[in-house]
Design a protein around this motif. Structure first.
Motif, PDB file in Angstrom:
ATOM      1  N   GLY A 102       1.453  38.833  12.239  1.00 51.36           N
ATOM      2  CA  GLY A 102       1.771  39.904  13.180  1.00 51.36           C
ATOM      3  C   GLY A 102       0.654  40.174  14.154  1.00 51.36           C
ATOM      4  N   GLY A 103      -0.108  39.145  14.517  1.00 49.99           N
ATOM      5  CA  GLY A 103      -1.245  39.309  15.416  1.00 49.99           C
ATOM      6  C   GLY A 103      -0.871  39.902  16.751  1.00 49.99           C
ATOM      7  N   ILE A 104       0.324  39.612  17.239  1.00 48.76           N
ATOM      8  CA  ILE A 104       0.814  40.268  18.450  1.00 48.76           C
ATOM      9  C   ILE A 104       1.720  41.424  18.038  1.00 48.76           C
ATOM     10  N   ALA A 105       2.570  41.198  17.093  1.00 45.51           N
ATOM     11  CA  ALA A 105       3.425  42.214  16.448  1.00 45.51           C
ATOM     12  C   ALA A 105       4.680  41.518  15.964  1.00 45.51           C
ATOM     13  N   GLY A 106       5.187  41.976  14.818  1.00 49.27           N
ATOM     14  CA  GLY A 106       6.488  41.509  14.374  1.00 49.27           C
ATOM     15  C   GLY A 106       6.475  40.354  13.393  1.00 49.27           C
ATOM     16  N   GLY A 107       5.311  39.935  12.917  1.00 45.26           N
ATOM     17  CA  GLY A 107       5.270  38.843  11.949  1.00 45.26           C
ATOM     18  C   GLY A 107       5.441  39.365  10.532  1.00 45.26           C
ATOM     19  N   CYS A 108       4.914  38.594   9.586  1.00 48.24           N
ATOM     20  CA  CYS A 108       4.980  38.987   8.171  1.00 48.24           C
ATOM     21  C   CYS A 108       3.742  38.440   7.474  1.00 48.24           C
ATOM     22  N   ALA A 109       3.108  39.277   6.664  1.00 49.02           N
ATOM     23  CA  ALA A 109       1.867  38.879   6.011  1.00 49.02           C
ATOM     24  C   ALA A 109       2.074  37.805   4.956  1.00 49.02           C
ATOM     25  N   VAL A 110       3.270  37.725   4.376  1.00 51.33           N
ATOM     26  CA  VAL A 110       3.504  36.744   3.304  1.00 51.33           C
ATOM     27  C   VAL A 110       3.367  35.304   3.824  1.00 51.33           C
TER      28      VAL A 110
END
Length: 718
Positions: free
Chosen positions: A407-415
């Protein structure tokens, strides 16, 4: 006793000329068993050590398309030479290194002969062999096979490589999320299905995706059931890539290999004294996009544009959904009898999980914008530009992609971000990356940010979201520096990042990527978040007020009714609200939140917020759903209606400083439970999962206290 070394390279790379220069008359020619392909063997003596040299047929790839390539590959896999001397044409470095990368993926020790270096210099091409060696992690020796220049140095370097006896781990390149996930799945199948396979599992999976006929035949004969499962994975991936990128897995793999090579060459490996080599369009774009000065400004503008696009165009559908859930709440209020079921439906489901679903348009628009950046190849450039910054903080340049995936820009997932750290070779850098990747603004945090930004910073939504992004990155990098300076000390390793060529995203591909991610969000809200919302509703409902407290409120109602004042209705509603708040405070969750308030008040968090943050340990979206439930159950002003954002904006306990403190806390505090499990599995110990909970939460609370204490004194303004 002689040591076997294979000489391999593209046709016309000077391989046979070098072979002849090394072996002279000490060579003989025959055929490989069962085929008509010529086999040349010879010997070379260096410092009393005898090397048996095998001149393999010329090949462009280890994906066997010709009989010569089949023979060469079989020799490497079955005969297992001590090392490969890879002869490459220095004037065509990018094309020749494609084969080198495949040798490294196979896990065979490689020494590069940078041949025809004189011809490259005449074309105005200067090659920094030492830099190339550092970045690729293999010896590189300039040679001129025709004159014999460099042959002694080449064999000395090869001998030292063999004498070192280090096992060469197979090179792992990320081929993009879709291909990487398929490779991981296939690799697991291969490990269990082929117990004594000579091929490395990941390499075998790659060849299957590349439709290597010999490998496919091998798999089908060895284990038909496993072959069918692998074919099913390959077919599923092929359909997905065809529908999203309008291409095939082989092309994606080739693009990323060449991107990997380009990233190496861009780092001071190759320079042109004369402008004789035409730049491709991707290179021309990169001259501007990855420029040291213009690149970061363009990157910030792109991110700012993404946030502006997201909040501007999602405003109307978000309002529609708020109206829909408000209408559903009204229908339930009017149609259901008072009692626990009504409370569950309205507070637990509609105001809880329904509140999370209300942010689906924001998530959808954000994912659409990120899909454009991903499919065009721009995100890889972002990673490339950030490499120098990452190294300053003790991380590897390859750490950029796990951060972006998280989510470095936004909207990802840490898993998947934590899992993406597998591409890092250094255990220390890998550990530092997987511990700090959860600081990124994953899709689960977006509803919290959207709620608070919409409620308290509505005039500057895009700007505040950019600030939130920068805070997440700065916090992650500073935390990584702290970790690398204390508990995870060690040297940094060189960085290589694949730069795939720019693509024009297909509209269909963008829609599919957007739908897949949005559906995952909606599905999570309708299952996991719903279940947690119901559980938290129960914790916020039971055990209920004691009879004595209920009787006290009933007596107040009777007193108001007997007085028959003009504002009787208003007074009765106020008593109802006070009773609801008292019941919420007396509940299990309310007591937990109230007990924490003596500490959390330092950050401006009241007991309701505490309940939400405790629920957020399971999943960050729960923060929004729990706030919705808490304010629905214990509404202090029952005449005020509207969205949760409007409710918070009018609550005297809330203000922009409190909201920003909560945003900062949400950025940094403990990863969700699934991410913690993933960290423990990837790090090989549960102690690192526990460490991430304690370390992240301590940083989050400290920063939130700092923001609130400074902000409440007027520095930020309220």
């Amino acid at each position: 006793m002689s040591t076997t070394i294979a000489l391999a390279g593209n046709p016309n790379s000077g391989k046979t000329t070098l072979f002849n220069a090394l072996t002279g008359a000490r060579q003989h020619v025959g055929n490989y068993p069962g085929v008509t392909v010529e086999r040349k063997e010879g010997s070379y003596v260096e410092n009393g050590q005898t090397f048996k040299l095998i001149d393999l047929p010329g090949m462009y790839s280890l994906t066997a398309y010709s009989l010569e390539e089949v023979v060469a590959r079989d020799f490497l896999v079955q005969e297992r030479p001590a090392a490969i001397v890879n002869i490459i044409d220095a004037s065509n470095l990018e094309r020749n290194l494609y084969l080198t990368v495949q040798f490294m993926e196979l896990g065979v020790p490689v020494c590069i002969a940078l041949n025809m270096i004189d011809a490259a210099q005449k074309r105005g091409i200067e090659i920094n062999g030492a830099k190339l060696s550092e970045l690729m992690g293999v010896p590189v020796v300039p040679t001129v096979a025709r004159s014999g220049q460099g042959k002694s140095e080449l064999m000395q370097a090869t001998g030292q490589l063999i004498m070192a006896g280090k096992k060469m781990p197979p090179l792992v390149i990320s081929y993009g999320e879709d291909v990487d996930l398929a490779l991981q799945e296939m690799e697991q199948e291969i490990v269990t299905g082929f117990s004594n396979c000579a091929y490395p599992p990941r390499w075998l999976a790659l060849k299957i995706l590349e439709n290597d006929e010999q490998i496919l035949d091998f798999c089908q004969k060895e284990n038909p059931e496993l072959y069918n499962r692998l074919e099913a994975i390959k077919a599923r991936l092929a359909r997905h890539i065809s529908s999203t990128l309008d291409t095939c897995p082989e092309a994606v793999i080739a693009d990323h290999r060449y991107g990997y090579i380009k990233a190496i060459l861009k780092q001071g490996v190759i320079s042109h004294n004369q402008d004789q080599d035409r730049l491709f369009i991707s290179d021309r774009i990169d001259q501007v996009v990855t420029n040291r000065f213009a690149g970061p400004l363009i990157m910030l503008a792109v991110i700012m544009g993404l946030y502006h696009f997201t909040f501007t165009y999602s405003e109307l559908p978000v309002a529609w959904l708020e109206g829909l859930f408000g209408w559903l709440s009204g229908v339930a209020e009017a149609g259901l009898p008072d009692g626990l079921l009504k409370s569950l439906i309205i507070a637990g489901v509609i105001d809880g999980a329904g509140g999370v679903l209300g942010f689906a348009p924001i998530i959808m628009f954000m994912f659409f914008g990120i899909a454009i950046l991903e499919d065009s190849g721009y995100l890889a450039r972002v990673a490339f530009m950030l490499d120098r910054v990452f190294r300053s903080f003790g991380l590897h340049g390859a750490s950029v992609m796990p951060f972006i995936v998280s989510g470095g820009i936004a909207g990802g997932c840490a898993v998947p971000g934590v899992m993406a750290t597998r591409t890092l070779k250094s255990p220390r850098e890998r550990l530092a990356t997987l511990l700090t990747a959860p600081f990124m603004n994953c899709g689960a945090k977006l509803p919290v940010f959207a709620l608070l930004v919409g409620a308290f910073f509505a005039q500057n939504e895009a700007r505040v979201m950019l600030i939130i992004t920068l805070i997440a990155w700065c916090g992650a990098l500073l935390s990584a520096k702290l970790l690398r300076s204390t508990v995870i000390r060690g040297e940094s390793t060189p960085f290589v990042m694949e730069l795939p060529p720019y693509r024009l995203p297909t509209f269909r591909g963008l829609l599919i990527h957007t739908w897949e991610r949005t559906w995952q969000y909606v599905k999570k809200a309708g299952t996991i978040i719903l279940a947690i919302s119901i559980l938290l509703w129960a914790l916020m409902t039971f055990p209920g007020l004691p009879e004595t407290r209920q009787e006290a409120f009933e007596q107040q109602r009777e007193t108001v009714t007997a007085a028959a004042a003009e504002d009787m209705e208003e007074q009765l509603l106020r008593i109802d609200a006070q009773e609801a708040e008292a019941a919420l405070r007396h509940s299990i969750a309310g007591q937990i939140g109230t007990a924490m308030e003596s500490v959390t008040s330092l950050a401006g968090f009241d007991w309701r917020t505490n309940i939400a943050l405790v629920g957020g340990f399971a999943a960050k979206e729960v923060v929004v759903s729990t706030l919705g439930t808490a304010y629905s159950l214990g509404e202090v002003d029952p005449e005020e209606t509207g969205s949760l954002a409007a409710t918070l904006a009018k609550d005297p306990n809330w203000n922009p400083v409190v909201a920003f403190a909560l945003i900062v806390f949400t950025i940094f505090y403990a990863p969700c439970f699934v991410t913690v499990v993933c960290i423990a599995r990837e790090a090989g110990s549960w102690k690192w999962g526990a460490f991430s909970i304690v370390f992240n939460t301590a940083i989050a609370f400290g920063l939130a206290v700092l923001v609130y204490q400074i902000g409440s004194r007027g520095i930020f303004g309220a």
